[in-house]
Design a protein around this motif. Structure first.
Motif, mmCIF file in Angstrom:
data_model
loop_
_atom_site.group_PDB
_atom_site.id
_atom_site.type_symbol
_atom_site.label_atom_id
_atom_site.label_comp_id
_atom_site.label_asym_id
_atom_site.label_seq_id
_atom_site.Cartn_x
_atom_site.Cartn_y
_atom_site.Cartn_z
ATOM 1 N N PRO A 81 0.793 -1.240 0.000
ATOM 2 C CA PRO A 81 0.000 0.000 0.000
ATOM 3 C C PRO A 81 0.820 1.281 0.000
ATOM 4 O O PRO A 81 0.421 2.266 -0.633
ATOM 5 N N VAL A 82 1.956 1.302 0.651
ATOM 6 C CA VAL A 82 2.772 2.524 0.667
ATOM 7 C C VAL A 82 3.344 2.781 -0.723
ATOM 8 O O VAL A 82 3.243 3.888 -1.263
ATOM 9 N N LEU A 83 3.926 1.755 -1.315
ATOM 10 C CA LEU A 83 4.510 1.899 -2.646
ATOM 11 C C LEU A 83 3.444 2.219 -3.687
ATOM 12 O O LEU A 83 3.614 3.142 -4.493
ATOM 13 N N THR A 84 2.358 1.475 -3.679
ATOM 14 C CA THR A 84 1.324 1.717 -4.687
ATOM 15 C C THR A 84 0.669 3.083 -4.485
ATOM 16 O O THR A 84 0.268 3.721 -5.454
ATOM 17 N N GLY A 85 0.583 3.536 -3.234
ATOM 18 C CA GLY A 85 0.066 4.878 -2.980
ATOM 19 C C GLY A 85 0.961 5.944 -3.595
ATOM 20 O O GLY A 85 0.484 6.925 -4.166
ATOM 21 N N ARG A 86 2.262 5.737 -3.471
ATOM 22 C CA ARG A 86 3.211 6.688 -4.060
ATOM 23 C C ARG A 86 3.156 6.653 -5.586
ATOM 24 O O ARG A 86 3.226 7.690 -6.253
ATOM 25 N N LEU A 87 3.048 5.449 -6.145
ATOM 26 C CA LEU A 87 2.936 5.339 -7.599
ATOM 27 C C LEU A 87 1.643 5.980 -8.087
ATOM 28 O O LEU A 87 1.633 6.664 -9.121
ATOM 29 N N ASP A 88 0.563 5.776 -7.357
ATOM 30 C CA ASP A 88 -0.716 6.377 -7.723
ATOM 31 C C ASP A 88 -0.595 7.900 -7.736
ATOM 32 O O ASP A 88 -1.069 8.569 -8.662
ATOM 33 N N ALA A 89 0.057 8.460 -6.709
ATOM 34 C CA ALA A 89 0.261 9.909 -6.653
ATOM 35 C C ALA A 89 1.143 10.382 -7.809
ATOM 36 O O ALA A 89 0.889 11.442 -8.406
ATOM 37 N N LEU A 90 2.171 9.606 -8.141
ATOM 38 C CA LEU A 90 3.039 9.950 -9.270
ATOM 39 C C LEU A 90 2.242 9.954 -10.576
ATOM 40 O O LEU A 90 2.336 10.897 -11.371
ATOM 41 N N TYR A 91 1.451 8.911 -10.782
ATOM 42 C CA TYR A 91 0.649 8.832 -12.008
ATOM 43 C C TYR A 91 -0.367 9.970 -12.069
ATOM 44 O O TYR A 91 -0.622 10.529 -13.146
ATOM 45 N N ASP A 92 -0.945 10.328 -10.947
ATOM 46 C CA ASP A 92 -1.880 11.448 -10.901
ATOM 47 C C ASP A 92 -1.163 12.744 -11.306
ATOM 48 O O ASP A 92 -1.672 13.528 -12.110
#
Length: 136
Positions: A81-92
């Motif tokens: 969840p931490v990594l995917t949250g960061r990737l999600d924010a990056l993609y956003d």
């Protein structure tokens, strides 16, 4: 064969080749293909801005934004969840910068998107051997 026919045949070949690759690709390879496609579309958009081709620019941006959407959809927030949250924010953020670049013909924003996605793309390529070892 006319230029238009050659261009159409070339586009059909690329589409058929990509579809064939997708049909036999594993999850890791599909993400890699999306990252490669994103870089290609950003570079194409940059070229269309430089040449003033508004229609082609719009198509390249549309495809780039759709690819980022697919990358976001591919995230499994239950795994890391931490990594995917960061990737999600990056993609956003990349999506917002792409929209800004499209509306303002901002090539610097495109360069920023490339600088953000390139390390991820390289890291994704580098983990391929360990990913395959875990599949065995």
């Amino acid at each position: 064969m006319s230029y238009a026919m050659m261009r159409s045949a070339s586009a059909l070949y690329r589409q058929t080749s990509a579809q064939g690759s997708v049909e036999v690709a594993d999850r890791h390879k599909l993400i890699g293909m999306l990252l490669d496609g994103l870089v290609d579309r950003i570079n194409q958009a940059d070229g269309h801005i430089r040449h003033g081709d508004v229609a082609a620019k719009g198509e390249s941006f549309s495809k780039a934004i759709a690819i980022v959407g697919e990358l976001r959809e591919s995230l499994d927030h239950k795994v890391e969840p931490v990594l995917t949250g960061r990737l999600d924010a990056l993609y956003d953020y990349i999506t917002r910068r792409l929209l800004h670049a499209q509306l303002n013909d901002d090539r610097r924003a495109l360069g920023e998107c490339l600088r953000l996605i390139e390390p991820l793309r390289e890291a994704w390529r580098d983990i391929r051997p360990s990913y395959l070892a875990g599949q065995a």
